[in-house]
Enzyme design. Structure first.
Site, PDB file in Angstrom:
ATOM      1  N   SER A 436       0.828  -1.209   0.000  1.00  0.00           N
ATOM      2  CA  SER A 436       0.000   0.000   0.000  1.00  0.00           C
ATOM      3  C   SER A 436       0.861   1.257   0.000  1.00  0.00           C
ATOM      4  CB  SER A 436      -0.926   0.006   1.217  1.00  0.00           C
ATOM      5  OG  SER A 436      -0.178  -0.061   2.411  1.00  0.00           O
ATOM      6  N   HIS A 697       5.600   2.276  11.071  1.00  0.00           N
ATOM      7  CA  HIS A 697       4.646   2.743  12.079  1.00  0.00           C
ATOM      8  C   HIS A 697       5.093   4.052  12.720  1.00  0.00           C
ATOM      9  CE1 HIS A 697       4.013  -1.664  11.818  1.00  0.00           C
ATOM     10  NE2 HIS A 697       2.773  -1.265  11.744  1.00  0.00           N
TER      11      HIS A 697
END
Length: 758
Positions: A436, A697
Site C-alpha cells: 500500500s 509505524h
C-alpha cells in the site's frame, strides 16, 4: 448468595472513534493537550454510564489507555527507556506517545518501542524494555486518577491492573542479557503502593490480570507467583484474572495463591467447571467469563443457564465477559444497514453487557418469565443453524474434493527460482514495497463518495486509475525494481476482500482498536465462502500496463482473512481458512492469465493464529500451511509467489514458514534490529527473504546509513544473493513526503551495496 456481573474491560476508542480523532489531532498540532485529556474524560464517563445502564454491577476502571494498557503499566512502574525520558525525569502523556510512536508534540524523537501481538489477538501492545539494575517507582498515576473520577461519578467499580508476572513475561531485555524475572522484587513495591492507594479509596476488589497463567510457563516463572502474591495480599481483595485459554494445567499453582478470587475464560477455555469448582478453595469467589469478548455473536443464554445453574450457591459466583470487551465493537444499535435476520445473530459490547445482566438475573431468580426471556433472546442464534444464508452445497463439495496434489507447486523452489530469474532479470538487492501507498484524504473521499452513491462507477474507476498512475510514476522515479499498484481502491486489506466474497457481512461502525490510534472494522464471516467474480485483476492489469517493470498482484492470505475477521463459530477455523483459500486460488489463476508474474499473498497473522499452548500448535500449523499452499499452488513455475509477515517470533515455527514454500518472504525486522533473522540463519532458510529495513509505524525517516547498516547486518546471516530490500510493512498510514524520502534512502542504500559487488 447473590451473583454479581462485571466486564473485564470496555472498548476505549468511542462509538465514532472519538479517541482516534483526538489523538491524531493532538499529534498533528491541531489541538491542545487539555482538549485531548477532555476527550478521554468524556469517553470514560460515557462508557462507565453505558455499562451501568446496561445492567453491569461492577464497571472496570483502568482499562482505558491513551495508546496501550501495557504501555500504561510501564509508565505506572516508571519504566521509561532512556531515549524517551524527559530531561527532568518527569513522565507525561508525551512520554507515553514517544514510546509508542517515536515522537510527540514535545520532547526529542527517538526510535519507538517494539510492538507485538497481545497473546493470540489482533490487538498490539508496546513491549516493555528491561535493563539490568534499572529502578522502578510509581511514575504515572493514571489508574488512581481514573478511580477518583469514577468514584466521584458514583459508580460501583473494580480497578484493573496488569499483574506483575505477566508484565515481566511480556517484556524484553535490552542491552546486556539477564533474567528479567529477577526484576520481580523491584517492581512489587510499586504494586504494593498502588494497592495501598486503592485501599485508601475504599476499593474492595481489584482485577489483577495474569493471562500468562494460560500459557505453558517455565517452572521458575510458575514458582514466582507464590512469593509475588504473598507480597501483594492483604490490602484489597484480589481477583486473579485469566483469559484466552484454559488454566487446568496450572491449577496447582493457582489454587495455592493467597488471592480471594479467580476469573476464568469458559468461552475459549475448556476447563470442566464442576472440576474447577471442586478444586478451588471453598472461600474463593469464582468469576466465570461466559460472554465472548472476542466475537460478535449473540450468546445462547438458555444453554449458559443450563450449564451454570448447578454451580449456583456452591460458592460466591460472578459472571463476566470472557476477556476485555476491547476486542468487540461498541453498539449493535448503530448498525442500520444490516439485514434484520443477520443483525439478530449479533451482539456488540453494550449488548454483551445486557446479556450478562439478563443471565445474572435469571440465575439469581429463576422463574418461568425469566426463562422465557432467555429462550426468546436465544431463539435467533438457534434458528441460524438451518439458515440458507449459512450453507452453500457447492463450496462444501469443492472442499471435500481437495487432494494432496492441489497443495503442491509443480517444481521445487530451486528449479522455480531459475525460471523466475530468467523471466524478471532483477538486480542484486532488489527493491520493492509491501503493497500500500499513502491513503490520502482525496483517496478516502473518493471511496466514500462512491460507497454513498455520490459518485458513479465510471468516475470512481477514473479517479482510482489516476491514483494508481501516480503510484506507479512515483515508484519509477524512485528507481524501485518491483512495483505495486498502491491499493488506492482498498479501505482495509481484509475488509476489501471480504466485500468481494460471498459469506461475509460488514458493519458501519464495528470499529475495534488494533494499536494506538489505529482502528480496524473486521468483516463478519456468517456462512460458506466463495468468489463470485475476480477481485483484484482489473487494477493489477491496469497498473502493469503503465510500466515495463513487474507489478505485484496483491492478495490477503486465507489465514489472515480468517484471523482478522470475526469468524463463524459453527465450523472449524480450518474449514473457514480452506474455503477462503479455494476462493483466492481462483484469483491467483486469473491474475496469471492477466499477465501478472509476481503475486504476493500476505499472511501477517500466521503466527498470531497459533494456539497459546504448544501442545495444540502442530494441528494448527498443518492446516494453516495447507491453506496457504492451496491458495498459491495453482501458480505456474515462473510466477513468483511472495508472502509478508508481521511482528513474528519465527524461531519456533521455522519448519512451517519454510513449508509455505513461498519464493520470497518479507518480514518486519527493523524494530527488533534484525534479530528476527537469527531464526532464518539457524534454520538455513532456503528461499529468498526481504527483511524490513525501516519501521513504517513511525513517521521518522531513516537515513541511508541506517538502512545500509541493517542490510549489512542481514547479509551476515543470509546470503546477499537471496536478500530483498523493502520497508517493514505497507505505507497506507504514512504521508507522501516522508514516504518519498524514506524510499529514496532505501533505494540509495541498495545501490551502494550493489556497487560494492561490481
Amino acid at each position: 448468595m447473590t451473583i454479581l456481573n462485571h466486564t473485564l474491560g470496555f472498548p476505549r476508542v468511542g462509538l465514532k472513534r472519538e479517541l482516534k480523532k483526538a489523538q491524531e489531532s493532538y499529534w498533528a498540532g491541531n489541538s491542545t493537550q487539555e482538549e485531548l485529556l477532555n476527550v478521554g474524560r468524556e469517553l470514560r464517563a460515557r462508557h462507565w454510564q453505558q455499562q451501568q445502564q446496561a445492567g453491569v454491577d461492577l464497571v472496570p476502571v483502568g482499562d482505558f489507555a491513551w495508546y496501550d494498557h501495557v504501555l500504561t503499566t510501564s509508565l505506572l512502574l516508571g519504566n521509561v527507556p532512556e531515549r524517551h525520558q524527559n530531561a527532568d525525569g518527569s513522565i507525561d502523556i508525551d512520554t507515553l506517545f514517544r514510546i509508542g510512536r517515536g515522537r510527540a508534540p514535545t520532547g526529542k524523537p527517538a526510535a519507538a518501542a517494539e510492538m507485538t501481538k497481545w497473546f493470540n489477538t489482533n490487538y498490539h501492545y508496546m513491549v516493555p524494555e528491561f535493563q539490568q539494575g534499572q529502578q522502578f517507582k510509581l511514575g504515572w498515576t493514571q489508574l488512581l486518577d481514573e478511580v477518583d473520577e469514577a468514584l466521584a461519578l458514583g459508580h460501583k467499580i473494580k480497578p484493573v491492573l496488569l499483574g506483575p508476572i505477566t508484565y515481566l513475561w511480556l517484556g524484553k531485555v535490552k542491552g546486556e542479557q539477564f533474567d528479567r524475572l529477577s526484576l520481580l522484587n523491584d517492581i512489587l513495591p510499586v504494586y504494593q503502593q498502588v494497592l495501598a492507594e486503592l485501599a485508601k479509596r475504599g476499593i474492595e476488589w481489584v482485577q489483577i490480570d495474569e493471562p500468562a497463567l494460560v500459557l505453558e510457563l517455565p517452572q521458575e516463572w510458575l514458582d514466582a507467583y507464590q512469593p509475588a502474591y504473598q507480597a501483594l495480599q492483604g490490602q484489597v481483595k484480589l481477583l486473579l484474572t485469566t483469559y484466552f485459554d484454559s488454566i487446568g494445567h496450572n491449577i496447582d499453582t493457582i489454587r495455592a495463591l493467597p488471592v480471594q478470587g479467580l476469573h476464568v475464560d469458559v468461552v475459549t477455555g475448556h476447563d470442566d467447571l464442576a472440576v474447577l469448582n471442586k478444586n478451588l478453595p471453598k472461600e474463593w469467589l469464582l468469576s466465570l467469563g461466559v460472554i465472548n469478548g472476542r466475537n460478535v455473536w449473540r450468546a445462547d443464554l438458555s444453554s449458559w443457564f443450563e450449564r451454570l445453574q448447578p454451580l449456583v450457591n456452591s460458592r460466591p459466583l460472578w459472571l463476566g465477559s470472557s476477556c476485555s470487551l476491547l476486542h468487540s465493537p461498541i453498539d449493535l444499535n448503530e448498525e442500520t444497514r444490516l439485514d434484520a435476520e443477520v443483525k439478530s445473530w449479533f451482539a456488540f459490547a453494550l449488548q454483551k453487557c445486557a446479556e450478562l445482566a439478563l443471565l445474572t438475573q435469571a440465575l439469581n431468580a429463576p422463574n418461568d418469565a425469566k426463562l422465557a426471556e432467555l429462550a426468546a433472546y436465544s431463539a435467533p442464534i438457534r434458528a441460524r443453524r438451518s439458515s440458507s444464508r449459512v450453507h452453500n452445497a457447492q463450496v462444501e463439495q469443492r472442499l471435500a474434493a481437495i487432494t494432496s496434489q492441489d497443495i503442491e507447486r509443480q517444481l521445487p523452489y530451486e528449479a522455480r527460482a531459475e525460471t523466475q530469474r530468467k523471466r524478471f532479470n532483477l538486480p542484486a538487492w532488489p527493491t520493492t514495497t509491501i503493497g500500500s501507498f499513502p491513503q490520502t484524504t482525496e483517496i478516502r473521499g473518493l471511496r466514500l463518495d462512491f460507497k454513498q452513491g455520490r459518485l458513479d462507477g465510471k468516475n470512481y474507476r477514473t479517479g482510482i486509475s489516476e491514483h494508481i498512475k501516480h503510484a506507479i510514476a512515483e515508484q519509477e522515479r524512485l528507481g524501485l525494481d518491483v512495483l505495486v499498484h498502491g491499493e488506492a481502491e482498498r479501505n482495509d486489506m481484509v475488509e476489501y476482500f471480504g466485500e468481494h466474497l460471498d459469506g461475509f457481512v460488514f458493519t458501519q461502525n464495528g470499529w475495534v482498536q488494533s494499536y494506538g490510534s489505529r482502528c480496524v472494522k473486521p468483516p463478519v464471516i456468517i456462512g460458506d465462502i466463495s468468489r463470485p467474480e475476480a477481485i483484484t485483476v482489473e487494477w493489477a492489469k491496469y497498473a502493469q500496463s503503465l510500466t515495463e517493470k513487474p507489478v505485484k498482484g496483491m492478495l490477503t492470505g486465507p489465514v489472515t482473512i480468517l484471523c482478522w475477521s470475526f469468524p463463524r463459530e459453527d465450523v472449524s477455523r480450518e474449514t473457514i481458512a480452506k474455503q477462503i483459500a479455494l476462493a483466492l486460488r481462483d484469483e491467483v489463476e486469473d491474475l496469471e492469465k492477466a499477465g501478472i508474474g509476481i503475486i504476493q499473498i500476505d499472511e501477517p497473522a500466521l503466527r498470531e493464529g497459533l494456539p497459546l499452548r504448544r501442545a495444540d500448535w502442530q494441528a494448527y500449523l498443518q492446516w494453516a500451511v495447507d491453506a496457504f499452499k492451496l491458495n498459491a499452488a495453482v501458480a505456474q513455475n515462473d510466477t513468483q509467489i511472495h508472502t509478508h509477515m508481521c511482528y513474528c517470533e519465527f524461531n519456533d515455527i521455522m519448519d512451517s514458514i519454510a513449508a509455505l514454500d513461498a519464493d520470497v518472504i518479507t518480514i518486519e525486522t527493523s524494530r527488533s534490529d534484525m534479530e528476527l533473522l537469527e531464526s532464518f540463519e539457524d534454520f538455513a532458510y532456503p528461499n529468498e527473504i526481504g527483511p524490513g529495513v525501516y519501521d513504517i509505524h513511525s513517521p521518522n525517516v531513516p537515513s541511508v546509513e541506517w538502512i545500509e547498516a541493517l542490510l549489512r547486518k542481514a547479509a551476515q546471516r543470509i546470503p546477499a544473493e537471496r536478500l530483498w530490500v523493502n520497508p517493514d510493512c505497507g505505507l497506507k498510514t504514512r504521508g507522501w513526503p516522508e514516504t518519498r524520502q524514506a524510499l529514496a534512502n532505501m533505494v540509495l542504500a541498495a545501490q551502494r551495496l550493489r556497487e560494492e559487488q561490481v
